[in-house]
Design a protein around this motif. Structure first.
Motif, short mmCIF file in Angstrom:
data_model
loop_
_atom_site.label_atom_id
_atom_site.label_comp_id
_atom_site.label_asym_id
_atom_site.label_seq_id
_atom_site.Cartn_x
_atom_site.Cartn_y
_atom_site.Cartn_z
N LEU A 1 35.53 -47.29 52.85
CA LEU A 1 34.38 -47.08 51.97
C LEU A 1 34.36 -45.68 51.38
CD1 LEU A 1 31.41 -48.89 53.77
CD2 LEU A 1 32.38 -49.43 51.53
N ILE A 2 34.69 -44.68 52.21
CA ILE A 2 34.72 -43.30 51.73
C ILE A 2 35.78 -43.14 50.64
CG2 ILE A 2 35.28 -40.93 52.39
CD1 ILE A 2 33.92 -41.47 55.07
N SER A 3 36.96 -43.69 50.88
CA SER A 3 38.04 -43.60 49.89
C SER A 3 37.66 -44.33 48.61
CB SER A 3 39.33 -44.18 50.47
OG SER A 3 39.73 -43.49 51.64
N LEU A 4 37.07 -45.51 48.74
CA LEU A 4 36.66 -46.29 47.57
C LEU A 4 35.60 -45.55 46.76
CD1 LEU A 4 36.77 -48.95 45.97
CD2 LEU A 4 35.02 -49.85 47.51
N LEU A 5 34.64 -44.96 47.44
CA LEU A 5 33.59 -44.23 46.74
C LEU A 5 34.15 -43.02 45.98
CD1 LEU A 5 30.81 -44.35 49.48
CD2 LEU A 5 30.72 -45.44 47.23
N LEU A 6 35.05 -42.30 46.61
CA LEU A 6 35.66 -41.15 45.93
C LEU A 6 36.41 -41.60 44.68
CD1 LEU A 6 37.03 -39.02 48.91
CD2 LEU A 6 35.38 -38.28 47.20
N GLY A 7 37.17 -42.69 44.80
CA GLY A 7 37.92 -43.19 43.65
C GLY A 7 37.02 -43.68 42.54
N LEU A 8 35.97 -44.43 42.90
CA LEU A 8 35.06 -44.95 41.88
C LEU A 8 34.28 -43.85 41.19
CD1 LEU A 8 33.66 -48.15 43.66
CD2 LEU A 8 35.31 -48.04 41.77
N MET A 9 33.84 -42.85 41.95
CA MET A 9 33.12 -41.73 41.34
C MET A 9 33.99 -41.00 40.33
SD MET A 9 31.12 -40.14 44.64
CE MET A 9 30.70 -38.64 43.74
N LEU B 1 24.50 -44.40 38.92
CA LEU B 1 25.43 -45.00 39.86
C LEU B 1 26.23 -43.93 40.58
CD1 LEU B 1 26.70 -47.46 41.12
CD2 LEU B 1 28.25 -47.63 39.17
N THR B 2 26.62 -42.87 39.88
CA THR B 2 27.36 -41.78 40.52
C THR B 2 26.50 -41.09 41.57
OG1 THR B 2 28.63 -41.41 38.49
CG2 THR B 2 28.62 -39.65 40.11
N VAL B 3 25.22 -40.90 41.28
CA VAL B 3 24.31 -40.29 42.25
C VAL B 3 24.20 -41.16 43.49
CG1 VAL B 3 21.91 -39.65 42.69
CG2 VAL B 3 23.01 -38.97 40.55
N PHE B 4 24.06 -42.46 43.31
CA PHE B 4 23.98 -43.37 44.45
C PHE B 4 25.28 -43.32 45.26
CE2 PHE B 4 20.63 -46.08 42.18
CZ PHE B 4 19.61 -45.58 42.97
N MET B 5 26.41 -43.34 44.60
CA MET B 5 27.69 -43.30 45.32
C MET B 5 27.87 -41.99 46.06
SD MET B 5 30.51 -45.37 43.03
CE MET B 5 30.37 -44.35 41.55
N PHE B 6 27.40 -40.90 45.46
CA PHE B 6 27.48 -39.61 46.15
C PHE B 6 26.61 -39.62 47.40
CE2 PHE B 6 26.20 -35.17 46.82
CZ PHE B 6 27.45 -34.58 46.93
N GLY B 7 25.43 -40.23 47.31
CA GLY B 7 24.58 -40.37 48.49
C GLY B 7 25.26 -41.18 49.58
#
Length: 217
Positions: A9-17, A41-47
């Protein structure tokens, strides 16, 4: 499985952001357009990234701490202090989990827990808040089934808040799990303390090495 889920999940979030931010920059400066929901969406993913990172840092022993006294103790007292500190962390993360569930639950049409400090059960009567939406992120067609489950069949224009806020109970449950694992590690002697990160010492060692290399040069 939990380890892979967390890291994945951490890797996926970094890539998507990264991809979403890059796409929005291209849309803005090349096509004179804008992805309206990209920022939210970027703010949510950063959270999500930060909250998942908290438990991941416990797992890797990356949280900072002061251990000048602990390092000078004998193994027995050091273990006792380690167990006391991790017990405090477990209690605190348990309270965070309760608070996170109580905040998120009504958005998912679920009851909060009763009791101020310790959950004494679930509320019998509560107000459904599954109809709350985010500000900008549109509702994808693949998630239309959520309208019947959480919004009495009414159409969502934006995604319901229960989706981005799900990270609150999920991350706090992972944090509690990691502290319990750390407690077991201290109890069995596999690790000696909860905090194992010494960034200052590493910086001093690196600086000394750089000075030595400069002197040799």
């Amino acid at each position: 499985m939990i380890d892979r889920l967390e890291e994945g999940l951490i890797s996926l979030l970094l890539g998507l952001m990264t991809a979403l931010t890059f796409a929005n920059v291209v849309a803005r400066y090349v096509f004179n357009s804008n992805i309206l929901w990209a920022l939210e969406l970027t703010v949510f993913m950063f959270g999500w990234l930060v909250l998942l990172g908290a438990s991941y840092a416990v797992k890797k022993g990356m949280h900072l701490g002061v251990d000048a006294i602990v390092q000078n103790l004998m193994p027995g007292p050091r273990k006792v202090l380690g167990l006391i500190s991790v017990a405090c962390c477990i209690a605190f993360s348990f309270l965070l989990l309760k608070g996170a569930w109580d905040y998120w639950a009504n958005f998912a049409n679920l009851p909060k827990t009763e009791g101020r400090w310790f959950p004494l059960g679930f509320e019998d009567k509560f107000r459904d808040q599954g109809w709350y939406e985010v500000d900008d992120i549109p509702m994808p067609g693949a998630l239309r089934w959520m309208e019947d489950v959480f919004n009495e069949g009414e159409e969502y224009e934006k995604i319901p808040r229960l989706l981005p806020y799900l990270i609150l109970p999920l991350s706090m449950a992972l944090l509690l799990l990691r502290f319990c694992q750390a407690a077991w590690g201290i109890w069995t002697g596999r690790i000696t303390q909860l905090v194992a990160s010494h960034e200052v010492e590493d910086d001093e060692i690196e600086a000394a090495a750089n000075v030595a290399d400069g002197t040799k040069g």
